[in-house]
Design an enzyme around this catalytic site. Structure first.
Site, PDB file in Angstrom:
ATOM      1  N   THR A  62       0.823  -1.209   0.000  1.00  0.00           N
ATOM      2  CA  THR A  62       0.000   0.000   0.000  1.00  0.00           C
ATOM      3  C   THR A  62       0.864   1.268   0.000  1.00  0.00           C
ATOM      4  O   THR A  62       1.994   1.245   0.514  1.00  0.00           O
ATOM      5  CB  THR A  62      -0.899   0.008   1.265  1.00  0.00           C
ATOM      6  OG1 THR A  62      -1.427   1.305   1.457  1.00  0.00           O
ATOM      7  CG2 THR A  62      -0.130  -0.378   2.521  1.00  0.00           C
ATOM      8  N   ASP A  63       0.299   2.346  -0.523  1.00  0.00           N
ATOM      9  CA  ASP A  63       1.026   3.624  -0.488  1.00  0.00           C
ATOM     10  C   ASP A  63       1.158   4.142   0.952  1.00  0.00           C
ATOM     11  O   ASP A  63       1.953   5.047   1.223  1.00  0.00           O
ATOM     12  CB  ASP A  63       0.342   4.677  -1.379  1.00  0.00           C
ATOM     13  CG  ASP A  63      -1.095   4.996  -0.974  1.00  0.00           C
ATOM     14  OD1 ASP A  63      -1.623   4.381  -0.024  1.00  0.00           O
ATOM     15  OD2 ASP A  63      -1.702   5.884  -1.621  1.00  0.00           O
ATOM     16  N   GLU A  64       0.382   3.538   1.880  1.00  0.00           N
ATOM     17  CA  GLU A  64       0.428   4.018   3.269  1.00  0.00           C
ATOM     18  C   GLU A  64       1.787   3.755   3.918  1.00  0.00           C
ATOM     19  O   GLU A  64       2.100   4.335   4.952  1.00  0.00           O
ATOM     20  CB  GLU A  64      -0.725   3.415   4.088  1.00  0.00           C
ATOM     21  CG  GLU A  64      -2.066   3.812   3.493  1.00  0.00           C
ATOM     22  CD  GLU A  64      -3.268   3.541   4.378  1.00  0.00           C
ATOM     23  OE1 GLU A  64      -3.143   3.527   5.609  1.00  0.00           O
ATOM     24  OE2 GLU A  64      -4.357   3.348   3.803  1.00  0.00           O
TER      25      GLU A  64
ATOM     26  N   TYR B 259      -1.512  -0.387  11.142  1.00  0.00           N
ATOM     27  CA  TYR B 259      -1.745  -1.042   9.847  1.00  0.00           C
ATOM     28  C   TYR B 259      -0.580  -0.779   8.896  1.00  0.00           C
ATOM     29  O   TYR B 259       0.028  -1.712   8.359  1.00  0.00           O
ATOM     30  CB  TYR B 259      -3.056  -0.542   9.216  1.00  0.00           C
ATOM     31  CG  TYR B 259      -3.166  -0.845   7.730  1.00  0.00           C
ATOM     32  CD1 TYR B 259      -3.308  -2.159   7.276  1.00  0.00           C
ATOM     33  CD2 TYR B 259      -3.102   0.172   6.774  1.00  0.00           C
ATOM     34  CE1 TYR B 259      -3.389  -2.450   5.913  1.00  0.00           C
ATOM     35  CE2 TYR B 259      -3.182  -0.104   5.412  1.00  0.00           C
ATOM     36  CZ  TYR B 259      -3.323  -1.410   4.988  1.00  0.00           C
ATOM     37  OH  TYR B 259      -3.393  -1.700   3.641  1.00  0.00           O
TER      38      TYR B 259
ATOM     39  N   LYS C 214       2.272  -3.359   7.263  1.00  0.00           N
ATOM     40  CA  LYS C 214       2.467  -3.559   5.819  1.00  0.00           C
ATOM     41  C   LYS C 214       3.911  -3.232   5.429  1.00  0.00           C
ATOM     42  O   LYS C 214       4.516  -3.922   4.612  1.00  0.00           O
ATOM     43  CB  LYS C 214       1.487  -2.687   5.018  1.00  0.00           C
ATOM     44  CG  LYS C 214       0.021  -3.068   5.148  1.00  0.00           C
ATOM     45  CD  LYS C 214      -0.317  -4.444   4.581  1.00  0.00           C
ATOM     46  CE  LYS C 214      -0.217  -4.510   3.078  1.00  0.00           C
ATOM     47  NZ  LYS C 214      -0.648  -5.855   2.578  1.00  0.00           N
TER      48      LYS C 214
HETATM   49  P1  NAD Z   1     -10.109  -6.797   2.732  1.00  0.00           P
HETATM   50  O1  NAD Z   1     -10.025  -6.502   4.189  1.00  0.00           O
HETATM   51  O2  NAD Z   1     -11.337  -6.442   1.977  1.00  0.00           O
HETATM   52  O3  NAD Z   1      -9.857  -8.351   2.488  1.00  0.00           O
HETATM   53  C1  NAD Z   1      -8.866  -9.072   3.155  1.00  0.00           C
HETATM   54  C2  NAD Z   1      -9.120 -10.564   2.915  1.00  0.00           C
HETATM   55  O4  NAD Z   1      -8.047 -11.296   3.539  1.00  0.00           O
HETATM   56  C3  NAD Z   1     -10.422 -11.079   3.542  1.00  0.00           C
HETATM   57  O5  NAD Z   1     -11.083 -11.932   2.638  1.00  0.00           O
HETATM   58  C4  NAD Z   1      -9.963 -11.854   4.773  1.00  0.00           C
HETATM   59  O6  NAD Z   1     -10.819 -12.917   5.127  1.00  0.00           O
HETATM   60  C5  NAD Z   1      -8.595 -12.361   4.310  1.00  0.00           C
HETATM   61  N1  NAD Z   1      -7.689 -12.607   5.435  1.00  0.00           N
HETATM   62  C6  NAD Z   1      -7.414 -11.787   6.485  1.00  0.00           C
HETATM   63  N2  NAD Z   1      -6.552 -12.380   7.320  1.00  0.00           N
HETATM   64  C7  NAD Z   1      -6.270 -13.597   6.797  1.00  0.00           C
HETATM   65  C8  NAD Z   1      -5.435 -14.674   7.182  1.00  0.00           C
HETATM   66  N3  NAD Z   1      -4.714 -14.613   8.327  1.00  0.00           N
HETATM   67  N4  NAD Z   1      -5.382 -15.778   6.406  1.00  0.00           N
HETATM   68  C9  NAD Z   1      -6.118 -15.862   5.277  1.00  0.00           C
HETATM   69  N5  NAD Z   1      -6.926 -14.876   4.858  1.00  0.00           N
HETATM   70  C10 NAD Z   1      -6.989 -13.765   5.595  1.00  0.00           C
HETATM   71  O7  NAD Z   1      -8.828  -6.099   2.116  1.00  0.00           O
HETATM   72  P2  NAD Z   1      -8.632  -5.383   0.687  1.00  0.00           P
HETATM   73  O8  NAD Z   1      -9.074  -3.989   0.782  1.00  0.00           O
HETATM   74  O9  NAD Z   1      -9.156  -6.269  -0.384  1.00  0.00           O
HETATM   75  O10 NAD Z   1      -7.040  -5.355   0.596  1.00  0.00           O
HETATM   76  C11 NAD Z   1      -6.338  -6.442   0.022  1.00  0.00           C
HETATM   77  C12 NAD Z   1      -4.843  -6.135   0.061  1.00  0.00           C
HETATM   78  O11 NAD Z   1      -4.573  -4.936  -0.648  1.00  0.00           O
HETATM   79  C13 NAD Z   1      -4.307  -5.908   1.480  1.00  0.00           C
HETATM   80  O12 NAD Z   1      -3.042  -6.508   1.567  1.00  0.00           O
HETATM   81  C14 NAD Z   1      -4.208  -4.411   1.605  1.00  0.00           C
HETATM   82  O13 NAD Z   1      -3.168  -4.046   2.493  1.00  0.00           O
HETATM   83  C15 NAD Z   1      -3.867  -4.019   0.175  1.00  0.00           C
HETATM   84  N6  NAD Z   1      -4.305  -2.680  -0.259  1.00  0.00           N
HETATM   85  C16 NAD Z   1      -5.603  -2.279  -0.089  1.00  0.00           C
HETATM   86  C17 NAD Z   1      -6.017  -1.026  -0.547  1.00  0.00           C
HETATM   87  C18 NAD Z   1      -7.448  -0.576  -0.438  1.00  0.00           C
HETATM   88  O14 NAD Z   1      -7.739   0.572  -0.806  1.00  0.00           O
HETATM   89  N7  NAD Z   1      -8.371  -1.392   0.003  1.00  0.00           N
HETATM   90  C19 NAD Z   1      -5.081  -0.185  -1.155  1.00  0.00           C
HETATM   91  C20 NAD Z   1      -3.750  -0.618  -1.295  1.00  0.00           C
HETATM   92  C21 NAD Z   1      -3.383  -1.873  -0.846  1.00  0.00           C
HETATM   93  P1  TYD Z   2     -10.566   4.463   4.634  1.00  0.00           P
HETATM   94  O1  TYD Z   2     -11.572   4.072   3.615  1.00  0.00           O
HETATM   95  O2  TYD Z   2     -10.618   3.845   5.982  1.00  0.00           O
HETATM   96  O3  TYD Z   2      -9.129   4.243   3.955  1.00  0.00           O
HETATM   97  P2  TYD Z   2      -7.648   4.704   4.455  1.00  0.00           P
HETATM   98  O4  TYD Z   2      -7.706   5.106   5.858  1.00  0.00           O
HETATM   99  O5  TYD Z   2      -6.858   3.448   4.252  1.00  0.00           O
HETATM  100  O6  TYD Z   2      -7.248   5.812   3.535  1.00  0.00           O
HETATM  101  O7  TYD Z   2     -10.639   6.043   4.848  1.00  0.00           O
HETATM  102  C1  TYD Z   2     -10.462   6.938   3.757  1.00  0.00           C
HETATM  103  C2  TYD Z   2     -10.492   8.325   4.325  1.00  0.00           C
HETATM  104  O8  TYD Z   2     -11.807   8.589   4.818  1.00  0.00           O
HETATM  105  C3  TYD Z   2      -9.554   8.538   5.512  1.00  0.00           C
HETATM  106  O9  TYD Z   2      -9.014   9.851   5.433  1.00  0.00           O
HETATM  107  C4  TYD Z   2     -10.463   8.429   6.732  1.00  0.00           C
HETATM  108  C5  TYD Z   2     -11.787   8.939   6.211  1.00  0.00           C
HETATM  109  N1  TYD Z   2     -13.010   8.355   6.837  1.00  0.00           N
HETATM  110  C6  TYD Z   2     -14.014   9.184   7.338  1.00  0.00           C
HETATM  111  O10 TYD Z   2     -13.909  10.433   7.289  1.00  0.00           O
HETATM  112  N2  TYD Z   2     -15.117   8.617   7.902  1.00  0.00           N
HETATM  113  C7  TYD Z   2     -15.269   7.262   7.991  1.00  0.00           C
HETATM  114  O11 TYD Z   2     -16.301   6.801   8.547  1.00  0.00           O
HETATM  115  C8  TYD Z   2     -14.248   6.415   7.446  1.00  0.00           C
HETATM  116  C9  TYD Z   2     -14.371   4.939   7.515  1.00  0.00           C
HETATM  117  C10 TYD Z   2     -13.130   7.020   6.870  1.00  0.00           C
END
Ligand code: NAD
Ligand code: TYD
Length: 339
Positions: free
Chosen positions: A125-127, A153, A157
């Site tokens: 992630t970019d985080e 988090y 990562k």
């Molecule tokens: P999500 O929380 O929607 O899904 C995570 C999945 O992983 C779930 O299905 C969960 O059951 C499974 N999981 C969790 N712990 C597990 C374990 N110990 N063993 C097996 N399965 C397990 O997450 P997401 O948003 O789809 O993110 C997926 C990946 O992409 C993550 O690694 C996250 O860090 C990365 N990512 C997410 C975003 C975003 O905007 N959502 C952006 C950049 C990177």
């Molecule tokens: P989120 O979807 O949790 O992603 P991330 O924290 O990984 O960027 O949140 C996106 C942005 O929205 C973040 O700045 C926090 C804000 N946010 C709210 O203002 N209200 C909410 O209820 C949630 C879940 C997030």
């Protein structure tokens, strides 16, 4: 080609499963997911009917079970999406983030070393780069930006990324890492900003914006992320990190107002609530490297992607209504009641 996709019952992993099954009918997709609160079998309903898809309900930290899957299935590529992914939950309870995101990654890479692999891809992630100031719109994260994390988090990562690079350098494991900006689209769990606001607006519930809503995220339609990972696992250079993002920066408050407008709901639903601890101000990716090396560019503009996403949530109410009627309710109560 046998591809293990971990976390395939979650948001991005499931979109990747469908992308790969659709594009490569000759590949076998093996999904490993232990179905935490964020994983849903209803998300994989259509994939389960595909003879090229197999599902393993397994925790990536379970070394014995993971080794067994590798021994039997002989994967060529592993793409690790499995993670605890919600910043707010990591502030409440960091431990499971360290277990899954760091130690789970280690187990997967140990299995790759033991059984051999063409590629291990870590979805990051970019985080991991921390945040950028709002008054410096000229600054972007590049692959050279130092790691500088804010939340448990992002620290978990970043730790995993360092471990992946260590396994490459020390053991020669053929790895790649991608660091993507915020995704949005179908199957996004309704605890995250965009689906939470859509669900609450549709239920005429308050829209809880943290702080003043001025934080900026760089939003990418999930299908564009899947296409980027597809390119990296096939053509990316071993040992490299690739940033993925779309120059699609938006303030949180503007997104929430846009959702109100599209759903014809009043902005009076917006409620400013206590800010997130350590809240990152701005994320912004410079995707020059993946564009120059692999020809990737984001295809979906935010204006179109948000409409497609809203339409999906309107057409798939059962999916998210089932989720928010379960244990999500106690989560919501705990996180938002006295905020
Ligand atoms: P999500 O929380 O929607 O899904 C995570 C999945 O992983 C779930 O299905 C969960 O059951 C499974 N999981 C969790 N712990 C597990 C374990 N110990 N063993 C097996 N399965 C397990 O997450 P997401 O948003 O789809 O993110 C997926 C990946 O992409 C993550 O690694 C996250 O860090 C990365 N990512 C997410 C975003 C975003 O905007 N959502 C952006 C950049 C990177
Ligand atoms: P989120 O979807 O949790 O992603 P991330 O924290 O990984 O960027 O949140 C996106 C942005 O929205 C973040 O700045 C926090 C804000 N946010 C709210 O203002 N209200 C909410 O209820 C949630 C879940 C997030």
């Amino acid at each position: 080609m046998n591809i293990i996709v971990t976390g395939g019952a979650g948001f991005i992993g499931s979109n990747f499963v469908y992308h790969m099954l659709g594009k490569y009918p000759e590949y076998k997709i093996l999904c490993i997911d232990c179905l935490t609160y964020a994983g849903n079998m209803s998300t994989l309903k259509e994939a389960m009917d595909n003879p090229n898809f197999k599902f393993f309900k397994t925790n990536i930290c379970d070394r014995k079970a993971i080794y067994e899957i590798f021994e039997n299935e002989k994967p060529d590529i592993v793409v690790n999406f499995a993670a605890e992914s919600h910043v707010d939950r990591s502030i409440e309870n960091p431990e499971v983030f360290l277990q899954t995101n760091i130690l789970g990654t280690q187990v997967l890479m140990d299995a790759c070393r033991k059984y051999g692999i063409k590629r291990y891809h870590q979805v990051s992630t970019d985080e991991v780069y921390g945040d950028l100031p709002l008054d410096r719109p000229d600054l972007f994260f590049t692959e050279e930006t130092p790691i500088h994390t804010s939340s448990p988090y992002s620290a978990s990562k970043a730790s995993a990324d360092l471990l992946v690079q260590a396994y490459h350098r020390t053991f020669g494991l053929p790895v790649t890492i991608s660091r993507c900006s915020n995704n949005y689209g179908p199957y996004h769990f309704p605890e995250k900003l965009i689906p939470l606001m859509i669900a609450n607006a549709l239920n005429d519930k308050p829209l809880p914006v943290y702080g003043e809503g001025l934080n900026v995220r760089d939003w990418l339609y999930v299908e564009d992320h899947c296409k980027a990972i597809d390119l990296i696992i096939h053509n990316g250079k071993v040992g490299e990190v690739y940033n993925i993002g779309g120059h699609n920066e938006m303030k949180n408050i503007d997104i929430v107002k846009l959702i109100c407008k599209h759903l014809e709901k009043p902005e009076s639903l917006i409620t400013f609530v206590t800010d997130r601890k350590g809240h990152d101000m701005r994320y912004a990716i410079d995707p020059t490297k993946i564009h120059n090396e692999l020809g990737w560019l984001p295809e979906t503009k935010f204006a179109d992607g948000i409409l497609k996403t809203i339409k999906w949530y309107l057409e798939n109410k059962e999916w998210w209504e089932t989720i928010i009627s379960g244990e999500y309710q106690s989560y919501y109560e705990k996180m938002y009641k006295d905020r």
